[in-house]
Design a protein around this motif. Structure first.
Motif, PDB file in Angstrom:
ATOM      1  N   UNK A 160       0.653  -1.243  -0.434  1.00  0.00           N
ATOM      2  CA  UNK A 160      -0.048  -0.254  -0.122  1.00  0.00           C
ATOM      3  C   UNK A 160       0.685   1.021  -0.069  1.00  0.00           C
ATOM      4  N   UNK A 161       2.411   0.576   0.676  1.00  0.00           N
ATOM      5  CA  UNK A 161       3.260   2.128   0.619  1.00  0.00           C
ATOM      6  C   UNK A 161       3.526   2.483  -0.271  1.00  0.00           C
ATOM      7  N   UNK A 162       3.942   1.689  -0.974  1.00  0.00           N
ATOM      8  CA  UNK A 162       4.559   1.509  -2.239  1.00  0.00           C
ATOM      9  C   UNK A 162       3.921   2.590  -3.454  1.00  0.00           C
ATOM     10  N   UNK A 163       2.403   1.782  -3.573  1.00  0.00           N
ATOM     11  CA  UNK A 163       1.288   2.552  -4.315  1.00  0.00           C
ATOM     12  C   UNK A 163       1.787   3.833  -4.107  1.00  0.00           C
ATOM     13  N   UNK A 164       1.211   4.135  -3.031  1.00  0.00           N
ATOM     14  CA  UNK A 164       1.766   5.722  -2.447  1.00  0.00           C
ATOM     15  C   UNK A 164       2.411   6.279  -3.031  1.00  0.00           C
ATOM     16  N   UNK A 165       3.655   5.697  -3.732  1.00  0.00           N
ATOM     17  CA  UNK A 165       5.082   5.988  -3.528  1.00  0.00           C
ATOM     18  C   UNK A 165       4.528   6.638  -5.114  1.00  0.00           C
ATOM     19  N   UNK A 196      -8.018   4.314  -3.134  1.00  0.00           N
ATOM     20  CA  UNK A 196      -8.593   4.659  -3.982  1.00  0.00           C
ATOM     21  C   UNK A 196      -9.516   6.022  -2.514  1.00  0.00           C
ATOM     22  N   UNK A 197      -9.390   5.971  -1.481  1.00  0.00           N
ATOM     23  CA  UNK A 197      -9.737   7.685  -1.066  1.00  0.00           C
ATOM     24  C   UNK A 197      -8.856   8.389  -1.001  1.00  0.00           C
ATOM     25  N   UNK A 198      -8.140   7.658  -1.231  1.00  0.00           N
ATOM     26  CA  UNK A 198      -6.188   8.829  -1.368  1.00  0.00           C
ATOM     27  C   UNK A 198      -6.112   9.475  -3.127  1.00  0.00           C
ATOM     28  N   UNK A 199      -7.315   8.324  -3.786  1.00  0.00           N
ATOM     29  CA  UNK A 199      -7.088   8.703  -5.555  1.00  0.00           C
ATOM     30  C   UNK A 199      -8.084   9.771  -5.838  1.00  0.00           C
ATOM     31  N   UNK A 200      -8.984   9.382  -4.756  1.00  0.00           N
ATOM     32  CA  UNK A 200     -10.254  11.053  -4.767  1.00  0.00           C
ATOM     33  C   UNK A 200      -9.584  12.353  -4.315  1.00  0.00           C
ATOM     34  N   UNK A 201      -9.793  11.743  -2.950  1.00  0.00           N
ATOM     35  CA  UNK A 201      -8.876  12.785  -2.296  1.00  0.00           C
ATOM     36  C   UNK A 201      -7.995  13.976  -3.119  1.00  0.00           C
ATOM     37  N   UNK A 202      -6.787  13.389  -3.889  1.00  0.00           N
ATOM     38  CA  UNK A 202      -5.922  14.490  -4.416  1.00  0.00           C
ATOM     39  C   UNK A 202      -6.886  14.662  -5.569  1.00  0.00           C
ATOM     40  N   UNK A 203      -7.862  13.847  -6.230  1.00  0.00           N
ATOM     41  CA  UNK A 203      -8.584  14.515  -7.490  1.00  0.00           C
ATOM     42  C   UNK A 203      -9.362  16.169  -6.818  1.00  0.00           C
ATOM     43  N   UNK A 204     -10.174  15.737  -5.411  1.00  0.00           N
ATOM     44  CA  UNK A 204     -10.585  17.129  -5.323  1.00  0.00           C
ATOM     45  C   UNK A 204      -9.435  18.363  -4.890  1.00  0.00           C
ATOM     46  N   UNK A 205      -8.520  17.247  -3.987  1.00  0.00           N
ATOM     47  CA  UNK A 205      -7.300  18.772  -4.073  1.00  0.00           C
ATOM     48  C   UNK A 205      -6.648  18.814  -4.900  1.00  0.00           C
ATOM     49  N   UNK A 206      -6.325  18.511  -5.930  1.00  0.00           N
ATOM     50  CA  UNK A 206      -5.389  18.925  -7.079  1.00  0.00           C
ATOM     51  C   UNK A 206      -6.392  19.341  -8.366  1.00  0.00           C
ATOM     52  N   UNK A 207      -7.694  18.670  -8.532  1.00  0.00           N
ATOM     53  CA  UNK A 207      -8.269  18.889 -10.004  1.00  0.00           C
ATOM     54  C   UNK A 207      -8.371  17.889 -10.720  1.00  0.00           C
ATOM     55  N   UNK A 208      -8.099  17.066 -10.939  1.00  0.00           N
ATOM     56  CA  UNK A 208      -6.961  15.940 -11.463  1.00  0.00           C
ATOM     57  C   UNK A 208      -8.219  15.440 -12.203  1.00  0.00           C
ATOM     58  N   UNK A 209      -8.124  14.960 -13.454  1.00  0.00           N
ATOM     59  CA  UNK A 209      -9.131  13.975 -14.189  1.00  0.00           C
ATOM     60  C   UNK A 209      -8.723  12.861 -14.563  1.00  0.00           C
ATOM     61  N   UNK A 210      -8.852  11.046 -13.751  1.00  0.00           N
ATOM     62  CA  UNK A 210      -8.679  10.427 -14.637  1.00  0.00           C
ATOM     63  C   UNK A 210      -9.558   9.297 -15.107  1.00  0.00           C
ATOM     64  N   UNK A 211      -8.724   8.561 -15.723  1.00  0.00           N
ATOM     65  CA  UNK A 211      -8.979   7.019 -16.469  1.00  0.00           C
ATOM     66  C   UNK A 211      -8.850   6.182 -15.711  1.00  0.00           C
TER      67      UNK A 211
END
Ligand code: SF4
Length: 328
Positions: A160-165, A196-211
């Motif tokens: 999990x930590x590696x995927x965070x990296x 998944x929660x991290x990805x959602x959180x970053x999307x909101x904070x950094x205005x990201x778009x994901x495929x």
């Protein structure tokens, strides 16, 4: 092009040659992607789902230009990327990043976390030494790691930590689009929700778009705004998350949903099973490619390929038997 659209893919095909050689033509082609059209709005999480081998990963790789498409157009942020030079493509790469499935093999074991994350700064000539250190510390903080972790090596971390990296590396250049290819499928179920929660959180904070590419419908349901279901290199159904999961229309989507361990309580046709194996990508069945496995097939299904059609507002399916959202 609508300015709210960040990525537009039109008629994308990717055929991999098999057989043949330097002086001989390929004998056959694996049709990994066979005419995909889709668009993703800025700030959207767009899910691409299907069984393994349906072509979803190849789409992500074509968009990032890790694969050269056989045919079709990819328009990113208003620019068609097919005709770009290497230099233009390098600067565009800052805006498009990928998170890979396996956090174990996608990190260089000989580099520290800090070097892995900041590698792209060297490539693009960004930031002074001091600024890079500040930026690295900021990035590890954003993904839930500690500043001292930048001096450690990947083997010192859990999956999990590696995927965070990997996520920190993907967002290091402030990209506009992140292609996340099965980002949690190699992780324990208990860790999946955290990433998944991290990805959602970053999307909101950094205005990201994901495929967001996944074979797992429950993961897609958790995170995506809109979802496209693929079968044998084509999209067979596309809809908003609620529309797709509360009212799946295509027989293939219904079959996939019935295979989810906890059947959808709102699905009108839960419990339908898909019979047989995925057909060959080299010699796909004529007509509707799903017809050998489809419980609803009729005679036209083996003769004519159904087009992706909007059967309800925002809900598209490719099925001869679906008109105005109902099987007939
Ligand atoms: Fe089934 Fe025919 Fe629809 Fe294909 S077109 S999904 S074979 S009913």
């Amino acid at each position: 092009m609508n300015r709210h659209i960040l990525l537009q893919v039109e008629g994308l095909k990717k055929y991999f040659p098999i057989g043949g050689g330097i002086f001989r033509k390929p004998r056959h082609f694996v049709k990994a992607i066979d005419g995909i059209t889709l668009s993703i709005s800025r700030g959207e999480i767009f899910g691409l789902v299907g069984e393994s081998g349906c072509g979803k990963t190849t789409i992500g790789r074509c968009i990032i230009r890790l694969e050269e498409p056989t045919e079709g157009r990819i328009i990113f942020d208003g620019k068609e990327i097919g005709g770009l030079s290497r230099g233009q493509m390098r600067s565009l790469r800052r805006d498009m990043q990928m998170i890979f499935q396996d956090p174990y093999s996608s990190l260089n074991p000989r580099k520290t976390v800090g070097r892995i994350i900041s590698e792209a700064y060297g490539v693009h000539g960004l930031y002074s030494r001091e600024e890079r250190k500040e930026r690295m510390e900021e990035l590890v903080g954003l993904v839930g790691l500690r500043p001292e972790h930048i001096y450690r090596y990947p083997y010192e971390f859990s999956g999990g930590q590696r995927q965070r990296i990997c996520v920190a590396r993907a967002i290091a250049l402030n990209p506009k689009l992140v292609v996340a290819d099965e980002p949690v499928s190699a992780l324990d179920v208990s860790i999946q929700a955290q990433i998944l929660n991290l990805l959602v959180d970053l999307q909101a904070r950094l205005s990201l778009t994901y495929l967001f590419i996944s074979h797992d419908l429950s993961v897609v349901r958790h995170i995506c705004d809109r979802v496209a279901v693929m079968y044998l290199g084509r999209i067979v159904e596309q809809a908003g998350r609620n529309g797709l999961f509360s009212r799946p229309l295509h027989p293939y989507t219904q079959g996939l949903l019935s295979a989810v361990p906890k059947p959808d309580p709102f699905s009108p046709r839960k419990g339908r099973k898909i019979r047989g194996e995925v057909a060959s990508q080299i010699f796909p069945p004529g007509g509707c490619p799903f017809h050998p496995r489809c419980p609803d097939a009729i005679s036209i299904c083996s003769e004519t390929r159904p087009e992706l059609t909007e059967v309800e507002p925002g809900h598209w399916t490719a099925c001869h038997r679906l008109k105005r959202g109902h099987l007939f």
